[in-house]
Write a protein that holds these residues in place. Structure first.
Motif, PDB file in Angstrom:
ATOM      1  N   TRP A 187    -140.358-112.113  20.494  1.00  0.00           N
ATOM      2  CA  TRP A 187    -140.168-111.404  21.762  1.00  0.00           C
ATOM      3  C   TRP A 187    -139.058-111.994  22.623  1.00  0.00           C
ATOM      4  N   GLU A 188    -139.116-113.288  22.847  1.00  0.00           N
ATOM      5  CA  GLU A 188    -138.208-113.920  23.804  1.00  0.00           C
ATOM      6  C   GLU A 188    -136.802-114.036  23.240  1.00  0.00           C
ATOM      7  N   ALA A 189    -135.825-113.545  23.986  1.00  0.00           N
ATOM      8  CA  ALA A 189    -134.445-113.527  23.513  1.00  0.00           C
ATOM      9  C   ALA A 189    -133.857-114.924  23.351  1.00  0.00           C
ATOM     10  N   LYS A 190    -134.363-115.881  24.091  1.00  0.00           N
ATOM     11  CA  LYS A 190    -133.774-117.226  24.057  1.00  0.00           C
ATOM     12  C   LYS A 190    -134.243-118.055  22.876  1.00  0.00           C
ATOM     13  N   GLY A 191    -135.161-117.548  22.073  1.00  0.00           N
ATOM     14  CA  GLY A 191    -135.658-118.298  20.929  1.00  0.00           C
ATOM     15  C   GLY A 191    -134.765-118.152  19.708  1.00  0.00           C
ATOM     16  N   GLY A 192    -135.256-118.642  18.572  1.00  0.00           N
ATOM     17  CA  GLY A 192    -134.550-118.495  17.310  1.00  0.00           C
ATOM     18  C   GLY A 192    -133.439-119.496  17.107  1.00  0.00           C
ATOM     19  N   GLU A 193    -132.695-119.305  16.019  1.00  0.00           N
ATOM     20  CA  GLU A 193    -131.567-120.168  15.675  1.00  0.00           C
ATOM     21  C   GLU A 193    -130.275-119.351  15.699  1.00  0.00           C
ATOM     22  N   TYR A 194    -129.183-120.012  16.023  1.00  0.00           N
ATOM     23  CA  TYR A 194    -127.883-119.339  16.070  1.00  0.00           C
ATOM     24  C   TYR A 194    -127.232-119.348  14.686  1.00  0.00           C
ATOM     25  N   TRP A 195    -126.815-118.159  14.253  1.00  0.00           N
ATOM     26  CA  TRP A 195    -126.119-117.998  12.990  1.00  0.00           C
ATOM     27  C   TRP A 195    -124.913-117.092  13.214  1.00  0.00           C
ATOM     28  N   THR A 196    -123.832-117.334  12.460  1.00  0.00           N
ATOM     29  CA  THR A 196    -122.715-116.393  12.475  1.00  0.00           C
ATOM     30  C   THR A 196    -123.000-115.271  11.488  1.00  0.00           C
ATOM     31  N   ALA A 197    -122.379-114.126  11.721  1.00  0.00           N
ATOM     32  CA  ALA A 197    -122.528-113.004  10.796  1.00  0.00           C
ATOM     33  C   ALA A 197    -122.060-113.389   9.402  1.00  0.00           C
ATOM     34  N   GLU A 198    -120.985-114.140   9.329  1.00  0.00           N
ATOM     35  CA  GLU A 198    -120.442-114.579   8.046  1.00  0.00           C
ATOM     36  C   GLU A 198    -121.438-115.433   7.275  1.00  0.00           C
ATOM     37  N   ASP A 199    -122.099-116.366   7.950  1.00  0.00           N
ATOM     38  CA  ASP A 199    -123.052-117.246   7.282  1.00  0.00           C
ATOM     39  C   ASP A 199    -124.310-116.492   6.849  1.00  0.00           C
ATOM     40  N   VAL A 200    -124.747-115.521   7.655  1.00  0.00           N
ATOM     41  CA  VAL A 200    -125.910-114.714   7.268  1.00  0.00           C
ATOM     42  C   VAL A 200    -125.596-113.920   6.013  1.00  0.00           C
ATOM     43  N   LEU A 201    -124.407-113.326   5.954  1.00  0.00           N
ATOM     44  CA  LEU A 201    -124.047-112.551   4.769  1.00  0.00           C
ATOM     45  C   LEU A 201    -123.966-113.447   3.536  1.00  0.00           C
ATOM     46  N   LYS A 202    -123.388-114.626   3.688  1.00  0.00           N
ATOM     47  CA  LYS A 202    -123.312-115.554   2.561  1.00  0.00           C
ATOM     48  C   LYS A 202    -124.703-115.894   2.040  1.00  0.00           C
ATOM     49  N   LYS A 203    -125.626-116.122   2.961  1.00  0.00           N
ATOM     50  CA  LYS A 203    -127.002-116.427   2.573  1.00  0.00           C
ATOM     51  C   LYS A 203    -127.625-115.243   1.833  1.00  0.00           C
ATOM     52  N   ALA A 204    -127.409-114.045   2.360  1.00  0.00           N
ATOM     53  CA  ALA A 204    -127.988-112.848   1.749  1.00  0.00           C
ATOM     54  C   ALA A 204    -127.445-112.617   0.342  1.00  0.00           C
ATOM     55  N   LEU A 205    -126.150-112.805   0.161  1.00  0.00           N
ATOM     56  CA  LEU A 205    -125.523-112.494  -1.121  1.00  0.00           C
ATOM     57  C   LEU A 205    -125.986-113.402  -2.250  1.00  0.00           C
ATOM     58  N   ARG A 206    -126.608-114.518  -1.924  1.00  0.00           N
ATOM     59  CA  ARG A 206    -127.168-115.381  -2.967  1.00  0.00           C
ATOM     60  C   ARG A 206    -128.253-114.668  -3.763  1.00  0.00           C
ATOM     61  N   TYR A 207    -128.859-113.636  -3.142  1.00  0.00           N
ATOM     62  CA  TYR A 207    -129.983-112.941  -3.763  1.00  0.00           C
ATOM     63  C   TYR A 207    -129.587-111.569  -4.310  1.00  0.00           C
ATOM     64  N   ARG A 208    -128.299-111.288  -4.319  1.00  0.00           N
ATOM     65  CA  ARG A 208    -127.837-109.950  -4.662  1.00  0.00           C
ATOM     66  C   ARG A 208    -128.262-109.509  -6.060  1.00  0.00           C
ATOM     67  N   GLU A 209    -128.323-110.418  -7.002  1.00  0.00           N
ATOM     68  CA  GLU A 209    -128.668-110.039  -8.374  1.00  0.00           C
ATOM     69  C   GLU A 209    -130.076-109.467  -8.481  1.00  0.00           C
ATOM     70  N   TYR A 210    -130.916-109.703  -7.473  1.00  0.00           N
ATOM     71  CA  TYR A 210    -132.295-109.206  -7.494  1.00  0.00           C
ATOM     72  C   TYR A 210    -132.434-107.827  -6.838  1.00  0.00           C
ATOM     73  N   TRP A 211    -131.397-107.342  -6.184  1.00  0.00           N
ATOM     74  CA  TRP A 211    -131.512-106.129  -5.395  1.00  0.00           C
ATOM     75  C   TRP A 211    -131.558-104.858  -6.233  1.00  0.00           C
ATOM     76  N   GLY A 212    -130.987-104.882  -7.427  1.00  0.00           N
ATOM     77  CA  GLY A 212    -130.915-103.672  -8.221  1.00  0.00           C
ATOM     78  C   GLY A 212    -129.957-102.663  -7.599  1.00  0.00           C
ATOM     79  N   GLU A 213    -130.109-101.404  -7.988  1.00  0.00           N
ATOM     80  CA  GLU A 213    -129.192-100.376  -7.503  1.00  0.00           C
ATOM     81  C   GLU A 213    -129.497 -99.929  -6.077  1.00  0.00           C
ATOM     82  N   GLU A 214    -130.744-100.083  -5.629  1.00  0.00           N
ATOM     83  CA  GLU A 214    -131.134 -99.541  -4.326  1.00  0.00           C
ATOM     84  C   GLU A 214    -131.241-100.593  -3.228  1.00  0.00           C
ATOM     85  N   GLY A 215    -131.345-101.855  -3.578  1.00  0.00           N
ATOM     86  CA  GLY A 215    -131.606-102.900  -2.579  1.00  0.00           C
ATOM     87  C   GLY A 215    -130.421-103.191  -1.685  1.00  0.00           C
ATOM     88  N   GLY A 216    -130.614-104.169  -0.793  1.00  0.00           N
ATOM     89  CA  GLY A 216    -129.560-104.537   0.133  1.00  0.00           C
ATOM     90  C   GLY A 216    -130.105-105.365   1.279  1.00  0.00           C
TER      91      GLY A 216
END
Length: 254
Positions: A46-75
Motif C-alpha cells: 500500500w505505502e508508496a514509500k516502501g519497497g526497493e529501488y530498481w532501474t527499468a534496465e535492471d528489472v528487465l535483465k532480471k526478468a530475461l533470465r527466465y525467458r526460456e521458461y515463458w514459452g510462446e505465450e509468456g512474458g
C-alpha cells in the motif's frame, strides 16, 4: 532521457507466475496503491514509500533470465500495489521489453486513471507498448465500490470505455465476496456492463479468501473482513453463470 535508468519502487518479484496473464509470467509487484480494498491480499504494497529501488534496465535483465521458461505465450506482468501509480517506470520498462520482443501485461485496478493532459498522454504512450491488461471490477455500484475500496469507480469505468474504444485486449477479474459482491443484482449489473465491451478476452471469478489475515496482523492493520467466510461452490458456480464466463474463450496472442 535514458529510459533504462528510470527508477521504480519494487515490492517483490515472482519468477514463475501462472495466473497473471497468458503462459508463464515474470511478475513485478510495484509498491504503492491509492485504494484500500477490504479484501486486499497485498497490504504490504500500500505505502508508496516502501519497497526497493530498481532501474527499468535492471528489472528487465532480471526478468530475461527466465525467458526460456515463458514459452510462446509468456512474458512480463507488472502488478502491485498499483502499476499505474508508477506510470513512468512501467512505460520505461515496457519500452525496453518490447525492444526484446517480450509480451507485456499490466494487472491494474485502474485507480489512477484520469484524462489530465500530462498523465493521459503518458497512458496513451504506455498502451502502445502494452499487449494485455488484467482489469478488476471491484464492484459495479459506485457507492458500494467506495465502501469496498475507498474510491468511487467512475474513472475506472471511464478507463474500461477508453480501452474498449482503442480495442486494447483485456481480461476482467471479479472477486466474489459474500455479503458484498456476491449479490445476484450486482452480478447481473456487472454482466450487463461487460456485455457493452468488445475487447474482453476472458472473464474470471476469483473467490474471496482470508489467507492474508496474518499479513494484516504483522503490519498492525485491522482486517475488516475477518468474519467473512469463503463463498460456497454453489455461489461460485452461480457467479460464473451470471457473468457468462464460459462464453469468453481466453486470450489469443496477437
Amino acid at each position: 532521457m535514458d529510459d533504462g535508468k528510470t527508477i521504480g519502487r519494487i515490492s517483490k518479484f515472482e519468477s514463475f507466475g501462472s495466473v497473471d496473464g497468458p503462459g508463464v509470467r515474470f511478475i513485478v509487484f510495484l509498491q504503492g496503491c491509492p485504494m484500500r480494498c477490504l479484501f486486499c491480499h497485498n497490504p504490504e504494497t500500500w505505502e508508496a514509500k516502501g519497497g526497493e529501488y530498481w532501474t527499468a534496465e535492471d528489472v528487465l535483465k532480471k526478468a530475461l533470465r527466465y525467458r526460456e521458461y515463458w514459452g510462446e505465450e509468456g512474458g512480463i506482468t507488472v502488478s502491485g500495489g498499483e502499476p499505474l501509480a508508477q506510470i513512468d517506470f512501467v512505460l520505461a520498462l515496457f519500452k525496453l521489453a518490447k525492444e526484446e520482443g517480450v509480451h507485456t501485461c499490466i494487472d491494474t485496478s485502474g485507480g489512477p486513471f484520469n484524462r489530465s493532459p500530462v498523465w493521459f498522454s503518458k497512458f496513451e504512450e504506455l498502451m502502445q507498448y502494452t499487449d494485455l491488461l488484467l482489469m478488476d471490477i471491484k464492484h459495479i455500484d459506485p457507492e458500494e465500490h467506495k465502501t469496498l475500496t475507498g474510491m468511487s469507480n467512475e474513472h475506472i469505468i471511464d478507463m474500461f470505455r477508453y480501452l474498449d474504444e482503442t480495442e486494447k485486449p483485456i481480461w476482467i477479474r471479479h472477486v466474489l465476496v459474500p455479503g458484498i459482491s456476491d449479490n445476484d443484482e450486482y452480478l447481473a449489473r456487472t454482466r450487463d456492463f461487460i456485455r457493452t465491451l468488445h475487447n474482453v478476452k476472458r472473464v474470471e471469478v476469483l473467490p474471496y479468501h482470508s489467507l492474508a489475515i496474518s499479513k494484516y496482523e504483522n503490519l498492525g492493520i485491522d482486517y475488516a473482513l475477518k468474519t467473512t467466510e469463503m463463498p460456497s461452490q454453489e455461489r461460485i458456480k452461480n457467479a460464473n453463470e451470471i457473468l457468462e464466463t464460459a462464453s469468453y474463450k481466453g486470450y489469443l496472442k496477437a
